[in-house]
Design a protein around this motif. Structure first.
Motif, PDB file in Angstrom:
ATOM      1  N   VAL A 149     -41.789 -18.158 -25.029  1.00 26.39           N
ATOM      2  CA  VAL A 149     -41.156 -19.091 -25.961  1.00 26.39           C
ATOM      3  C   VAL A 149     -39.892 -19.689 -25.342  1.00 26.39           C
ATOM      4  O   VAL A 149     -39.676 -20.915 -25.383  1.00 26.39           O
ATOM      5  CB  VAL A 149     -40.831 -18.389 -27.290  1.00 26.39           C
ATOM      6  CG1 VAL A 149     -39.919 -19.276 -28.158  1.00 26.39           C
ATOM      7  CG2 VAL A 149     -42.104 -18.052 -28.050  1.00 26.39           C
ATOM      8  N   THR A 150     -39.068 -18.845 -24.758  1.00 25.23           N
ATOM      9  CA  THR A 150     -37.830 -19.325 -24.140  1.00 25.23           C
ATOM     10  C   THR A 150     -38.120 -20.333 -23.036  1.00 25.23           C
ATOM     11  O   THR A 150     -37.482 -21.400 -22.958  1.00 25.23           O
ATOM     12  CB  THR A 150     -37.023 -18.151 -23.571  1.00 25.23           C
ATOM     13  OG1 THR A 150     -36.612 -17.297 -24.645  1.00 25.23           O
ATOM     14  CG2 THR A 150     -35.780 -18.640 -22.840  1.00 25.23           C
ATOM     15  N   ALA A 151     -39.088 -20.019 -22.199  1.00 23.22           N
ATOM     16  CA  ALA A 151     -39.418 -20.912 -21.088  1.00 23.22           C
ATOM     17  C   ALA A 151     -39.953 -22.247 -21.590  1.00 23.22           C
ATOM     18  O   ALA A 151     -39.597 -23.318 -21.059  1.00 23.22           O
ATOM     19  CB  ALA A 151     -40.440 -20.241 -20.176  1.00 23.22           C
ATOM     20  N   ILE A 152     -40.802 -22.225 -22.611  1.00 24.47           N
ATOM     21  CA  ILE A 152     -41.352 -23.460 -23.156  1.00 24.47           C
ATOM     22  C   ILE A 152     -40.256 -24.321 -23.767  1.00 24.47           C
ATOM     23  O   ILE A 152     -40.191 -25.536 -23.552  1.00 24.47           O
ATOM     24  CB  ILE A 152     -42.442 -23.151 -24.204  1.00 24.47           C
ATOM     25  CG1 ILE A 152     -43.660 -22.494 -23.548  1.00 24.47           C
ATOM     26  CG2 ILE A 152     -42.864 -24.426 -24.937  1.00 24.47           C
ATOM     27  CD1 ILE A 152     -44.661 -21.927 -24.538  1.00 24.47           C
ATOM     28  N   ALA A 196     -37.169 -11.148 -32.502  1.00 22.01           N
ATOM     29  CA  ALA A 196     -37.289 -11.370 -31.058  1.00 22.01           C
ATOM     30  C   ALA A 196     -37.687 -12.810 -30.751  1.00 22.01           C
ATOM     31  O   ALA A 196     -37.114 -13.453 -29.859  1.00 22.01           O
ATOM     32  CB  ALA A 196     -38.303 -10.397 -30.464  1.00 22.01           C
ATOM     33  N   TYR A 197     -38.638 -13.339 -31.496  1.00 17.56           N
ATOM     34  CA  TYR A 197     -39.143 -14.679 -31.196  1.00 17.56           C
ATOM     35  C   TYR A 197     -38.166 -15.757 -31.657  1.00 17.56           C
ATOM     36  O   TYR A 197     -38.041 -16.808 -31.012  1.00 17.56           O
ATOM     37  CB  TYR A 197     -40.512 -14.880 -31.840  1.00 17.56           C
ATOM     38  CG  TYR A 197     -41.536 -13.832 -31.430  1.00 17.56           C
ATOM     39  CD1 TYR A 197     -41.402 -13.121 -30.233  1.00 17.56           C
ATOM     40  CD2 TYR A 197     -42.620 -13.519 -32.242  1.00 17.56           C
ATOM     41  CE1 TYR A 197     -42.321 -12.153 -29.850  1.00 17.56           C
ATOM     42  CE2 TYR A 197     -43.558 -12.553 -31.866  1.00 17.56           C
ATOM     43  CZ  TYR A 197     -43.388 -11.875 -30.687  1.00 17.56           C
ATOM     44  OH  TYR A 197     -44.302 -10.907 -30.319  1.00 17.56           O
ATOM     45  N   THR A 198     -37.475 -15.494 -32.762  1.00 21.66           N
ATOM     46  CA  THR A 198     -36.469 -16.447 -33.221  1.00 21.66           C
ATOM     47  C   THR A 198     -35.309 -16.509 -32.239  1.00 21.66           C
ATOM     48  O   THR A 198     -34.823 -17.594 -31.896  1.00 21.66           O
ATOM     49  CB  THR A 198     -35.959 -16.056 -34.621  1.00 21.66           C
ATOM     50  OG1 THR A 198     -37.054 -16.013 -35.537  1.00 21.66           O
ATOM     51  CG2 THR A 198     -34.939 -17.064 -35.120  1.00 21.66           C
ATOM     52  N   ALA A 199     -34.878 -15.351 -31.770  1.00 18.82           N
ATOM     53  CA  ALA A 199     -33.802 -15.322 -30.777  1.00 18.82           C
ATOM     54  C   ALA A 199     -34.208 -16.017 -29.485  1.00 18.82           C
ATOM     55  O   ALA A 199     -33.373 -16.582 -28.770  1.00 18.82           O
ATOM     56  CB  ALA A 199     -33.405 -13.871 -30.493  1.00 18.82           C
ATOM     57  N   ALA A 200     -35.497 -15.991 -29.195  1.00 22.70           N
ATOM     58  CA  ALA A 200     -36.008 -16.639 -27.983  1.00 22.70           C
ATOM     59  C   ALA A 200     -36.085 -18.145 -28.117  1.00 22.70           C
ATOM     60  O   ALA A 200     -36.290 -18.849 -27.113  1.00 22.70           O
ATOM     61  CB  ALA A 200     -37.386 -16.078 -27.638  1.00 22.70           C
TER      62      ALA A 200
END
Length: 266
Positions: free
Chosen positions: A132-135, A167-171
């Motif tokens: 997610v962060t990379a995208i 985790a995904y929201t923080a990402a």
């Protein structure tokens, strides 16, 4: 792409119909829906492949391009399985290669669903978080809907779901998608915990108005409409097998499909 983001209002969800071909997307657009998605099951079934097995990338990319050309005015999002890759860099490359238009236009898609399971097995939260962060770093305007498959795979653990939401929201995820046959208490707990809009599947238990009251921001049809269409086809065939006349009362006409792609006179 801002228009697609703005559709996600907790407490006032929009229905996202998921297409499996151009005609279904066009019909959903004609019915007045504000955005179109795709169903990975419908795409996989259409090419004789298993869903969520990384076999649908080419078919998904072709469908997205065809739908974008046929329905250019509507936001478009797609099921993107687990990103069709193990690492963040490879997933970013897949997004770019599959959906890039040109440097000025950017991507031809407004959003993706990317999930934290593959072939019935959950990955560690850090795996999807890194993707997610990379995208988001590569494509800031892309609406990334992080799909949490805990309940979908039969693991009844709200605690796990909330940890993955964090985790995904923080990402950098823009939305959270939690598929499964969720009861209302669970839905409310998820929407109450999430800092970003929550997406659920159309429910066999509750109407959209109830899900709205529970704080949902998006209601996806998933594979429902594809399965409904195939079920109706089998029912029609069974009528013929029973030596009965064909039933066409509620069937769209041949002309209705022909008219979808006929140039409009000015």
């Amino acid at each position: 792409m801002t228009a697609f983001r703005d559709l996600h209002t907790p407490g006032d969800p929009f229905i996202l119909p998921c297409a499996w071909d151009v005609a279904s997307a066009q019909l959903f657009a004609e019915a007045g829906h504000a955005a179109i998605g795709t169903t990975s099951l419908g795409v996989a079934a259409g090419i004789g492949a298993a869903d969520e097995d990384r076999e649908t990338l080419s078919a998904t990319a072709r469908l997205v391009a065809a739908v974008r050309a046929a329905v250019p005015e509507l936001p478009l999002t797609c099921d993107f399985e687990d990103g069709y890759g193990d690492g963040p860099e490879s997933v970013v490359g897949v997004v770019r290669e599959s959906f890039a238009a040109d440097p000025e236009v950017g991507l031809i898609i407004d959003g993706i669903n990317i999930q934290d399971s593959r072939q019935g097995r959950m990955s560690e939260p850090g795996v999807l978080a890194a993707k997610v962060t990379a995208i988001k770093e590569a494509f800031p305007a892309l609406f990334v809907n992080a799909r949490i498959d805990t309940f979908w795979l039969g693991r009844d653990s709200l605690g796990e779901v909330t940890c993955r939401i964090d985790a995904y929201t923080a990402a950098g995820a823009d939305g959270i998608f939690v598929p499964g046959d969720l009861d209302l208490t669970t839905v409310e707990a998820i929407t109450g915990h999430s800092r970003v809009p929550v997406n659920v599947l159309a429910s066999t238990r509750y109407p959209g108005s109830t899900l709205a009251e529970a704080g949902v921001g998006r209601i996806s049809t998933g594979s429902l409409l594809y399965r409904a269409a195939m079920s109706e086809a089998m029912r029609s065939l069974a009528v013929l097998d029973g030596d009965e006349p064909a039933e066409i009362t509620s069937v769209l006409s041949y002309q209705a499909f022909s008219d979808l792609n006929r140039p409009q006179s000015s």
